[in-house]
Design a protein around this motif. Structure first.
Motif, PDB file in Angstrom:
ATOM      1  N   ALA A 167       6.688   9.899   2.384  1.00 22.93           N
ATOM      2  CA  ALA A 167       5.382   9.304   2.702  1.00 22.93           C
ATOM      3  C   ALA A 167       5.331   9.119   4.206  1.00 22.93           C
ATOM      4  CB  ALA A 167       5.230   7.957   2.013  1.00 22.93           C
ATOM      5  N   VAL A 168       4.132   9.114   4.749  1.00 22.62           N
ATOM      6  CA  VAL A 168       4.013   8.952   6.203  1.00 22.62           C
ATOM      7  C   VAL A 168       3.106   7.768   6.535  1.00 22.62           C
ATOM      8  CG1 VAL A 168       4.398  11.404   6.686  1.00 22.62           C
ATOM      9  CG2 VAL A 168       2.058  10.564   6.366  1.00 22.62           C
ATOM     10  N   GLY A 169       3.293   7.253   7.768  1.00 18.66           N
ATOM     11  CA  GLY A 169       2.415   6.191   8.258  1.00 18.66           C
ATOM     12  C   GLY A 169       3.117   4.846   8.316  1.00 18.66           C
ATOM     13  N   PRO A 227      -0.371   9.320  11.863  1.00 19.91           N
ATOM     14  CA  PRO A 227       0.596  10.035  11.030  1.00 19.91           C
ATOM     15  C   PRO A 227      -0.030  10.686   9.793  1.00 19.91           C
ATOM     16  CG  PRO A 227       1.431   7.847  11.594  1.00 19.91           C
ATOM     17  CD  PRO A 227       0.054   7.931  12.147  1.00 19.91           C
ATOM     18  N   GLU A 228      -0.996   9.978   9.151  1.00 22.97           N
ATOM     19  CA  GLU A 228      -1.587  10.477   7.908  1.00 22.97           C
ATOM     20  C   GLU A 228      -2.314  11.799   8.127  1.00 22.97           C
ATOM     21  OE1 GLU A 228      -1.908   7.518   9.206  1.00 22.97           O
ATOM     22  OE2 GLU A 228      -1.209   6.030   7.746  1.00 22.97           O
ATOM     23  N   ARG A 229      -2.678  12.065   9.375  1.00 22.08           N
ATOM     24  CA  ARG A 229      -3.364  13.315   9.720  1.00 22.08           C
ATOM     25  C   ARG A 229      -2.475  14.524   9.386  1.00 22.08           C
ATOM     26  NH1 ARG A 229      -8.784  13.612  10.570  1.00 22.08           N
ATOM     27  NH2 ARG A 229      -9.050  15.765  11.179  1.00 22.08           N
ATOM     28  N   HIS A 270       2.286   7.098  -3.907  1.00 26.21           N
ATOM     29  CA  HIS A 270       2.286   5.910  -3.051  1.00 26.21           C
ATOM     30  C   HIS A 270       2.472   6.266  -1.571  1.00 26.21           C
ATOM     31  CE1 HIS A 270       6.644   6.129  -2.458  1.00 26.21           C
ATOM     32  NE2 HIS A 270       6.801   6.291  -3.761  1.00 26.21           N
ATOM     33  N   GLY A 271       2.245   5.273  -0.727  1.00 28.31           N
ATOM     34  CA  GLY A 271       2.418   5.451   0.711  1.00 28.31           C
ATOM     35  C   GLY A 271       3.804   5.019   1.159  1.00 28.31           C
ATOM     36  N   SER A 272       3.915   4.680   2.441  1.00 30.70           N
ATOM     37  CA  SER A 272       5.230   4.423   3.023  1.00 30.70           C
ATOM     38  C   SER A 272       5.693   2.974   2.834  1.00 30.70           C
ATOM     39  CB  SER A 272       5.197   4.769   4.509  1.00 30.70           C
ATOM     40  OG  SER A 272       4.197   3.989   5.138  1.00 30.70           O
ATOM     41  N   ALA A 273       4.870   2.170   2.176  1.00 29.21           N
ATOM     42  CA  ALA A 273       5.219   0.782   1.809  1.00 29.21           C
ATOM     43  C   ALA A 273       6.042   0.066   2.879  1.00 29.21           C
ATOM     44  CB  ALA A 273       5.966   0.772   0.464  1.00 29.21           C
ATOM     45  N   PRO A 274       5.502  -0.091   4.075  1.00 32.18           N
ATOM     46  CA  PRO A 274       6.295  -0.721   5.144  1.00 32.18           C
ATOM     47  C   PRO A 274       6.760  -2.124   4.779  1.00 32.18           C
ATOM     48  CG  PRO A 274       3.999  -0.329   5.840  1.00 32.18           C
ATOM     49  CD  PRO A 274       4.162   0.328   4.523  1.00 32.18           C
ATOM     50  N   ASP A 275       6.029  -2.788   3.867  1.00 31.24           N
ATOM     51  CA  ASP A 275       6.403  -4.170   3.500  1.00 31.24           C
ATOM     52  C   ASP A 275       7.763  -4.261   2.804  1.00 31.24           C
ATOM     53  OD1 ASP A 275       5.079  -2.741   1.449  1.00 31.24           O
ATOM     54  OD2 ASP A 275       4.486  -4.569   0.401  1.00 31.24           O
ATOM     55  N   ILE A 276       8.231  -3.151   2.204  1.00 31.70           N
ATOM     56  CA  ILE A 276       9.530  -3.231   1.519  1.00 31.70           C
ATOM     57  C   ILE A 276      10.547  -2.236   2.088  1.00 31.70           C
ATOM     58  CG2 ILE A 276       8.659  -4.155  -0.680  1.00 31.70           C
ATOM     59  CD1 ILE A 276       8.796  -1.234  -1.763  1.00 31.70           C
TER      60      ILE A 276
HETATM   61  P1  NAD Z   1       1.459   1.880  -0.165  1.00 38.02           P
HETATM   62  O1  NAD Z   1       1.374   2.775  -1.339  1.00 38.02           O
HETATM   63  O2  NAD Z   1       2.445   2.252   0.857  1.00 38.02           O
HETATM   64  O3  NAD Z   1       1.810   0.385  -0.680  1.00 38.02           O
HETATM   65  C1  NAD Z   1       0.940  -0.356  -1.529  1.00 38.02           C
HETATM   66  C2  NAD Z   1       1.765  -1.433  -2.264  1.00 38.02           C
HETATM   67  O4  NAD Z   1       2.575  -0.800  -3.255  1.00 38.02           O
HETATM   68  C3  NAD Z   1       2.729  -2.182  -1.357  1.00 38.02           C
HETATM   69  O5  NAD Z   1       2.827  -3.521  -1.794  1.00 38.02           O
HETATM   70  C4  NAD Z   1       4.060  -1.503  -1.568  1.00 38.02           C
HETATM   71  O6  NAD Z   1       5.173  -2.322  -1.366  1.00 38.02           O
HETATM   72  C5  NAD Z   1       3.941  -1.047  -3.025  1.00 38.02           C
HETATM   73  N1  NAD Z   1       4.678   0.209  -3.244  1.00 38.02           N
HETATM   74  C6  NAD Z   1       4.316   1.439  -2.820  1.00 38.02           C
HETATM   75  N2  NAD Z   1       5.221   2.351  -3.171  1.00 38.02           N
HETATM   76  C7  NAD Z   1       6.192   1.681  -3.825  1.00 38.02           C
HETATM   77  C8  NAD Z   1       7.420   2.075  -4.415  1.00 38.02           C
HETATM   78  N3  NAD Z   1       7.842   3.353  -4.429  1.00 38.02           N
HETATM   79  N4  NAD Z   1       8.192   1.127  -5.002  1.00 38.02           N
HETATM   80  C9  NAD Z   1       7.798  -0.153  -5.030  1.00 38.02           C
HETATM   81  N5  NAD Z   1       6.635  -0.597  -4.474  1.00 38.02           N
HETATM   82  C10 NAD Z   1       5.844   0.314  -3.878  1.00 38.02           C
HETATM   83  O7  NAD Z   1       0.000   1.764   0.443  1.00 38.02           O
HETATM   84  P2  NAD Z   1      -0.491   1.023   1.775  1.00 38.02           P
HETATM   85  O8  NAD Z   1       0.246  -0.268   1.938  1.00 38.02           O
HETATM   86  O9  NAD Z   1      -1.953   1.025   1.696  1.00 38.02           O
HETATM   87  O10 NAD Z   1      -0.086   1.985   2.969  1.00 38.02           O
HETATM   88  C11 NAD Z   1       1.090   1.863   3.747  1.00 38.02           C
HETATM   89  C12 NAD Z   1       1.158   3.030   4.711  1.00 38.02           C
HETATM   90  O11 NAD Z   1       1.313   4.248   3.973  1.00 38.02           O
HETATM   91  C13 NAD Z   1      -0.103   3.213   5.543  1.00 38.02           C
HETATM   92  O12 NAD Z   1       0.280   3.592   6.839  1.00 38.02           O
HETATM   93  C14 NAD Z   1      -0.851   4.314   4.835  1.00 38.02           C
HETATM   94  O13 NAD Z   1      -1.705   5.018   5.679  1.00 38.02           O
HETATM   95  C15 NAD Z   1       0.303   5.183   4.379  1.00 38.02           C
HETATM   96  N6  NAD Z   1      -0.007   6.036   3.209  1.00 38.02           N
HETATM   97  C16 NAD Z   1       0.610   7.238   3.191  1.00 38.02           C
HETATM   98  C17 NAD Z   1       0.422   8.066   2.100  1.00 38.02           C
HETATM   99  C18 NAD Z   1       1.153   9.368   2.079  1.00 38.02           C
HETATM  100  O14 NAD Z   1       2.038   9.587   2.886  1.00 38.02           O
HETATM  101  N7  NAD Z   1       0.843  10.244   1.152  1.00 38.02           N
HETATM  102  C19 NAD Z   1      -0.383   7.665   1.028  1.00 38.02           C
HETATM  103  C20 NAD Z   1      -0.968   6.406   1.085  1.00 38.02           C
HETATM  104  C21 NAD Z   1      -0.766   5.581   2.184  1.00 38.02           C
END
Ligand code: NAD
Length: 356
Positions: A73-75, A88-90, A280-286
């Motif tokens: 995942a990126v971003g 990054p998402e670009r 899912h995205g890059s889930a920076p929170d975890i």
């Molecule tokens: P996200 O999917 O990263 O996270 C959303 C929520 O789901 C968060 O609470 C996260 O902790 C949880 N989560 C996500 N994946 C998980 C996993 N594998 N296991 C456990 N928990 C998980 O979405 P966001 O927070 O809106 O975006 C975060 C970053 O990711 C942003 O920079 C966004 O642009 C990018 N993004 C990238 C992609 C991609 O690379 N395809 C897709 C979506 C978002």
């Protein structure tokens, strides 16, 4: 056999979930006698930091020369202040375009063991759910003519929904081919009661259906489709739809499963080439905590085996290992219940690899 995979680890939890998918792929390789070569390439935030660009040319050329792309995942917040086309998402849009990825496949599966995680009533999803949304990815309103103009009502903006017969034909074939490998049902979702582009869509899908006499086709208007997905999701096997409707419906379908950490996806080009990534995205929170669920990426690797390499038994081995993981009561942090001790990201990868 030998296979070349371009791997984008990406940002946040991207590298963590990719590491586990690679672990599981290697277990599959060991058991079935395949060698997977991983070409690690840069895209997203990491690429911006190292090269100044979110999608370096080298990444595109290595991806094109590989059999498939696996992406984490990126971003992340570090790059959130950059202008839109430098973020990054670009890189994802760039990869789709450069690699000609016109079909996006998103399975929405409810594993019986995780039925509690679904927001739907148990009686609606009893016995599990297994839907694939096939979304057209490179045409329609997101790529049509757009602009600003003056009107009687003042300044206005417009975006044009346009589909050529050939664009519809090739996405319809992806859906029907998929249905042939599944339960032989396709639901085409459109808005043919209002939109001219949807009438063309419906006509071409019906033509393609004639090439697949074993597959049952039904058509649904998008408003009804959105409703049926939560009222009677078992109606669906393969859904095929346009870019914008697919964008919305695939998110709705994935919510039915209740857990974003479990959802794989594939984007396919002509031939067998594809890019595989978790929804899912890059889930920076975890990131860095060991709490990321790698199963979506592991299941994405399984889709790669099925759709690009044609390794059905090996793909089933991955799906079955994930099912066995859940059946044994193993859980990751995002799907843990009060009475389970969740496994970390790498413990999850180890366990699934051991179940191959
Ligand atoms: P996200 O999917 O990263 O996270 C959303 C929520 O789901 C968060 O609470 C996260 O902790 C949880 N989560 C996500 N994946 C998980 C996993 N594998 N296991 C456990 N928990 C998980 O979405 P966001 O927070 O809106 O975006 C975060 C970053 O990711 C942003 O920079 C966004 O642009 C990018 N993004 C990238 C992609 C991609 O690379 N395809 C897709 C979506 C978002």
């Amino acid at each position: 056999m030998e296979y070349n995979i371009a791997v984008v680890r990406g940002d946040g939890i991207g590298p963590e979930v990719i590491r586990e998918a690679v672990k599981v792929l290697n277990a599959v390789g060991g058991k079935y006698g395949h060698t997977f070569h991983y070409n690690y390439v840069l895209a997203g935030g990491e690429a911006i930091d190292e090269t100044g660009r979110c999608l370096p040319d080298e990444t595109v050329s290595i991806a094109k020369a590989s059999d498939a792309v696996l992406l984490g995942a990126v971003g992340g917040p570090k790059w959130d202040t950059l202008p839109g086309d430098e973020r990054p998402e670009r890189a994802l849009l760039g990869l789709r375009k450069e690699l000609g990825l016109f079909a996006n496949l998103r399975p929405a599966m409810v594993f019986d063991e995780l039925a509690d995680a679904s927001p739907l009533k148990p009686e609606i999803i009893a016995g599990g759910l297994d839907i694939v949304v096939v979304r057209e990815l490179t045409g329609g309103i997101y790529f049509g003519e757009k602009g600003l103009k003056d009107t009687d009502m003042g300044p206005a903006a417009y975006d044009v929904e346009q589909y050529s017969e050939e664009e519809v034909r090739r996405i319809a074939r992806v859906a029907f081919d998929m249905a042939m490998k599944r339960n032989k049902r396709v639901t085409s979702i459109d808005k043919a009661n209002v939109l001219e582009s949807s009438r063309l869509w419906r006509r071409i899908v019906a033509e393609v259906a004639e090439e697949y006499p074993e597959v049952a086709l039904d058509n649904m208007y998008v408003d009804n489709g959105a409703m049926q997905l939560v009222r009677n999701p078992k109606h669906f096997d393969v859904i095929v739809t346009s870019n914008i409707f697919g964008d919305i419906l695939s998110d709705e379908a994935s919510q039915i499963t209740g857990s974003i950490g479990m959802l794989p996806s594939a984007s396919l080009a002509n031939g067998n080439f594809g890019m595989y990534e978790p929804v899912h995205g890059s889930a920076p929170d975890i990131a860095g905590t060991g709490k990321a669920n790698p199963l979506a990426t592991i299941l994405s690797a399984g889709m790669m085996l099925r759709y690009t390499f044609g390794l059905m038994e090996e793909a089933n081995a991955i799906d079955n290992a994930v099912r066995a993981f859940l059946k044994e009561g193993c859980r990751t942090f995002d799907i843990a219940t009060r009475d389970t001790v969740p496994l970390t990201t790498s413990e999850t990868g180890d366990k699934v690899a051991s179940l191959i």
